[in-house]
Design an enzyme around this catalytic site. Sequence first.
Site, short mmCIF file in Angstrom:
data_model
loop_
_atom_site.label_atom_id
_atom_site.label_comp_id
_atom_site.label_asym_id
_atom_site.label_seq_id
_atom_site.Cartn_x
_atom_site.Cartn_y
_atom_site.Cartn_z
N TYR A 110 26.55 38.94 35.41
CA TYR A 110 27.94 39.80 35.91
C TYR A 110 28.06 40.83 34.46
O TYR A 110 28.00 39.84 33.17
CB TYR A 110 29.24 38.61 36.02
CG TYR A 110 29.01 37.55 37.01
CD1 TYR A 110 29.67 37.95 37.87
CD2 TYR A 110 29.20 36.32 36.87
CE1 TYR A 110 29.68 36.49 39.38
CE2 TYR A 110 29.92 35.08 37.56
CZ TYR A 110 29.80 36.07 39.27
OH TYR A 110 30.10 35.18 39.80
N HIS A 142 40.58 34.70 40.97
CA HIS A 142 39.83 34.69 40.58
C HIS A 142 39.34 33.96 40.10
O HIS A 142 38.17 33.58 39.98
CB HIS A 142 39.73 35.88 38.75
CG HIS A 142 39.52 37.71 39.89
ND1 HIS A 142 40.19 38.20 39.31
CD2 HIS A 142 38.12 37.69 40.80
CE1 HIS A 142 39.66 39.72 39.68
NE2 HIS A 142 38.08 39.57 40.40
N ARG A 151 33.04 50.68 40.12
CA ARG A 151 32.05 50.12 39.55
C ARG A 151 31.58 49.27 41.14
O ARG A 151 32.39 49.62 42.21
CB ARG A 151 32.34 48.69 38.57
CG ARG A 151 33.83 47.23 39.82
CD ARG A 151 34.10 46.15 38.47
NE ARG A 151 32.95 45.21 38.46
CZ ARG A 151 32.36 44.39 38.96
NH1 ARG A 151 33.52 44.05 39.91
NH2 ARG A 151 31.54 43.05 38.93
N ASN A 161 30.17 45.36 43.57
CA ASN A 161 30.13 44.07 43.55
C ASN A 161 28.55 44.27 44.56
O ASN A 161 29.02 45.08 45.64
CB ASN A 161 31.34 43.27 43.62
CG ASN A 161 31.06 42.50 43.34
OD1 ASN A 161 29.99 41.73 43.00
ND2 ASN A 161 31.84 41.32 43.44
N GLU A 170 29.25 46.34 47.22
CA GLU A 170 31.11 47.53 47.28
C GLU A 170 31.01 47.77 46.49
O GLU A 170 30.53 47.84 44.98
CB GLU A 170 32.52 45.55 46.82
CG GLU A 170 32.05 45.16 48.35
CD GLU A 170 33.02 43.86 47.61
OE1 GLU A 170 33.19 42.79 48.60
OE2 GLU A 170 33.04 43.28 46.73
N TYR A 228 27.42 30.74 45.35
CA TYR A 228 28.60 31.87 45.41
C TYR A 228 28.66 32.55 46.34
O TYR A 228 29.74 32.45 46.94
CB TYR A 228 29.16 31.93 44.00
CG TYR A 228 30.47 32.74 44.37
CD1 TYR A 228 32.22 31.81 44.64
CD2 TYR A 228 30.22 33.75 44.14
CE1 TYR A 228 32.96 32.96 44.66
CE2 TYR A 228 31.69 34.66 43.53
CZ TYR A 228 32.93 33.98 44.34
OH TYR A 228 33.79 34.58 44.14
N LYS A 229 27.54 33.80 46.47
CA LYS A 229 27.27 33.81 47.53
C LYS A 229 27.13 33.66 49.08
O LYS A 229 26.81 34.47 50.10
CB LYS A 229 26.49 35.51 46.71
CG LYS A 229 26.80 35.88 45.47
CD LYS A 229 26.15 36.74 44.69
CE LYS A 229 27.08 37.69 43.71
NZ LYS A 229 27.69 38.78 43.98
#
Lengths: 346, 320
Positions: free
Chosen positions: A37, A193, A223, A225, A265, A316-317
């Site tokens: 991150y 979040h 940005r 993601n 994204e 998580y992904k």
Amino acid sequence: MTIQFNDESFRGEYTFTNSDHAIKRFPFPFHEDSYMYAVNMEQHQGGPEGSIYEKRFDVDEHYVSEMYDRKLVLTEDPLRCQSLPHMVMAGWDLLELIMVSKAEDYPDLFELHRDGANWRWVNKPLSIDQSFVFLDETTLPYGPMEYITRQTQGDFCILDQRNDNLWMDAGMVTTQADWSLDFDIGMNFFEWHAPVPKAHEMGIFIRALKFLLSIQQGTPARRLNWTMTVNPLLDTSPENYHKWGVQKRTLTPENIGQKQYLRVELQTFFRLPRSNALVFPIRCYLINLEDLVSVPKWARRLHRVIRDLPIELATYKGFIDNRPMILDYLAPFDDGQPTSDGVWPD
Amino acid sequence: MIGSTKINVIVSQIKVLNDLVTCFEFKRTNGGLLPTFSGGAHTIVEMQDGSVLRLNPYSIMSDPFDQARYTISVRRDDQGRGGSLFMHTKVKVGDEMVISYPVNLFSLDLRARKHLFIAGGIGITPFLAQIKQLERSNGYWELHYSTRRPSLGTFVDELLKKYPHKVSPYYDECDQRIELTSLLSGQPLGTHIYICGPKGMIDWVRQEATDFGWPDEAIHFEEFLAPLPGKPFQAKLEISDKVINVGELQSLLEAVELAGVEAPYLCRGGACGQCETSVIEYDGKFIHRDHWLTDDEKTSGLKIMPCVSRFEGKKLVLDR
């Protein structure tokens, strides 16, 4: 028209495809051979010609089909689009921003004619010609935010800014990576979040919020993601997890090249002038592994990133179970050669 | 992010409003439209005064929907560093100037059922834009506006004429004071209060409202400080490896910028926190004037807000 729009589906038969041009301009998100991150913000003031960064709101070959898919989602579940009562002005702000930007950036596709508050909007790809009165909701078929985001690719969160925080108080969310507007509506930046692992401990969100609060008119930011999705699904929502979650089990070594997608994204941030809210468009780009490995640098690098990603992030992904199969597919494309800096193909 | 985007403008009108306050109108140099904004926003005006460049924030008081012009009011400060005097004495109609895109650090809370404005002196300016904004959407508001004497209550007549039932003026020299107790206790649920004026007034209203049990989220205030003059001092910028001299009438932030070192900012008035700078080493004392750092941070000697704060002593090394 300069763009040839695909007739394709993001469900059922999954006829979605990327042309060679779309592959070439895909926003590959890894600038080095590993990933962790980072706030990784930069100014959103254009980019290389033809790239997805060039225009304020990128329109590509998937536009018409994506808008049809959004319509299907909304018909089934109208709560994907919500706006709290104090966010109407922000909705007009967004409508103005998108109409002005698209008419300037794609004059062959969109036109905006303004005579005081009397506006006329022409959207050629969707065959729309709408006259309306700016700031008069009764002259549009939907509220201003819903009206314009039914005609714009990507999800939209409109964040109210108050008490040194941002609040998810309006949005159009139909192409999300497993989060729910209906669940998050009214939450502040830290609340929505909360499920993200590791980043809180790293202080990422405090820094990110400080940056976002200071974004001003005239200086939008952006940005990237990313995550992984099986099948070219735009709607990977918690509401429909029972439909798409099971599809993760359908991967085989034979079909993984076509069915496993890297989902990227493009997240942008604009200050909205009349409401002082912040709009957060989240635009989803999909590419399957077969198309991705046609760029040798991306193939090598994706292999290394997926291989070395911490377990928490892969979990998580949502691809921890499929990681070995993904690596088996990518490994033959990684000859161990060094990769060049930056995201662009060599 | 470094400050905000700039706009080239010409001074299209200057109006002396009273002994202390002059109003300036700006239009785009190229004749184009200015960005829309929200009531409460300010713009940073760049003043090239000989070799000195000053950047001062002023609330935009014109209609947020009027993209043809921005207007600001400048109160003359004879003891200040010269920014307001420059505006009053040197700026002429037709001059070209540079201002920033609007930045709003004093926004309306659009959830409010009612907006209660408390203005003192020149603190009226952000409310003028907010009132115009609310009038367009049929918003519910009320203004209590306190000034020293009738001759300085510049906007009172105009406001009273337009909104006789929504505006209450008070004059210190006539011994009139805002009856805060009855005012605060008589407000409907969902009212938000906004205060702009001298520090004493802001502290007084905030304290009273808090004592009455108003939630913090319903109390909004804005006080931009002007940098004060002070003794000259020297600072070393560690990252850029430069030594800068801060003049008597210059702020530390201005001296950093003059040395060609990029430093972030938004309000230039000690309120927004953007220019917060770490101190690496020092021998001397800080003159902290901002509203941003906590008391502990101010005594720690580890941080300084270069837009309004200064230093006196032998050595100051900054992480910039």
